[in-house]
Design a protein around this motif. Structure first.
Motif, PDB file in Angstrom:
ATOM      1  N   TYR A  15       2.841   8.925   1.140  1.00 26.91           N
ATOM      2  CA  TYR A  15       3.891   7.983   1.551  1.00 26.91           C
ATOM      3  C   TYR A  15       4.795   8.614   2.611  1.00 26.91           C
ATOM      4  O   TYR A  15       5.193   7.946   3.560  1.00 26.91           O
ATOM      5  N   HIS A  16       5.077   9.891   2.464  1.00 33.83           N
ATOM      6  CA  HIS A  16       5.896  10.590   3.455  1.00 33.83           C
ATOM      7  C   HIS A  16       5.197  10.641   4.805  1.00 33.83           C
ATOM      8  O   HIS A  16       5.846  10.594   5.851  1.00 33.83           O
ATOM      9  N   ASP A  17       3.861  10.717   4.788  1.00 36.75           N
ATOM     10  CA  ASP A  17       3.079  10.753   6.019  1.00 36.75           C
ATOM     11  C   ASP A  17       2.703   9.364   6.528  1.00 36.75           C
ATOM     12  O   ASP A  17       1.819   9.232   7.377  1.00 36.75           O
ATOM     13  N   ASP A  18       3.357   8.309   6.028  1.00 38.01           N
ATOM     14  CA  ASP A  18       3.165   6.922   6.453  1.00 38.01           C
ATOM     15  C   ASP A  18       1.744   6.405   6.240  1.00 38.01           C
ATOM     16  O   ASP A  18       1.219   5.650   7.043  1.00 38.01           O
ATOM     17  N   MET A  19       1.119   6.808   5.137  1.00 40.81           N
ATOM     18  CA  MET A  19      -0.179   6.271   4.740  1.00 40.81           C
ATOM     19  C   MET A  19       0.044   5.392   3.517  1.00 40.81           C
ATOM     20  O   MET A  19      -0.215   5.791   2.381  1.00 40.81           O
ATOM     21  N   LEU A  20       0.539   4.178   3.742  1.00 39.87           N
ATOM     22  CA  LEU A  20       0.997   3.314   2.664  1.00 39.87           C
ATOM     23  C   LEU A  20      -0.126   2.900   1.720  1.00 39.87           C
ATOM     24  O   LEU A  20       0.049   2.913   0.501  1.00 39.87           O
ATOM     25  N   SER A  21      -1.272   2.534   2.239  1.00 38.76           N
ATOM     26  CA  SER A  21      -2.362   2.067   1.383  1.00 38.76           C
ATOM     27  C   SER A  21      -2.845   3.169   0.447  1.00 38.76           C
ATOM     28  O   SER A  21      -2.990   2.954  -0.763  1.00 38.76           O
ATOM     29  N   GLU A  67       1.668  -4.906   1.189  1.00 37.36           N
ATOM     30  CA  GLU A  67       2.671  -3.839   1.306  1.00 37.36           C
ATOM     31  C   GLU A  67       3.585  -3.806   0.081  1.00 37.36           C
ATOM     32  O   GLU A  67       3.915  -2.738  -0.431  1.00 37.36           O
ATOM     33  N   HIS A  71       4.029  -0.719  -2.622  1.00 43.30           N
ATOM     34  CA  HIS A  71       5.328  -0.135  -2.942  1.00 43.30           C
ATOM     35  C   HIS A  71       5.503   0.043  -4.446  1.00 43.30           C
ATOM     36  O   HIS A  71       6.137   0.993  -4.890  1.00 43.30           O
TER      37      HIS A  71
END
Length: 99
Positions: A15-21, A67, A71
């Motif tokens: 999540y910190h590295d913007d890989m939401l899936s 999304e 979350h």
């Protein structure tokens, strides 16, 4: 519990590295491991589920989209990480106190 904790840390890093899936899916798997680990302790399960719901509402946008569902997996990761830290500190204090 160790698998749930490891997966929750992986989810938070993703999540910190913007890989939401990937972060959401790892969070859901961590949640499933958490539910499987504490299946005989309904009080702990209730605390974990309520905490994940509260974190989702407080920190993330609540919408019925992909999304939004991811979350909720990330909120599970936050809950499991915090829960593990609290249990570790409580166990440590208990051992020091009964020494």
């Amino acid at each position: 519990m160790k698998y749930a904790f490891i997966l929750s840390i992986v989810s938070l890093v993703l999540y910190h590295d913007d890989m939401l899936s990937a972060a959401g899916i790892a969070g859901y798997i961590a949640g499933i491991c958490f539910l499987f680990t504490y299946r005989e302790k309904p009080t702990i399960l209730a605390i974990g589920c309520i905490a994940a719901a509260i974190l989702t509402i407080m920190y993330f946008t609540w919408d019925f989209s992909f999304e939004g569902y991811m979350h909720f997996g990330i909120a599970w990761s936050m809950t499991i990480t915090a829960f593990t830290v609290i249990l570790a500190i409580t166990g440590l204090v208990y051992k020091i106190k009964n020494r």
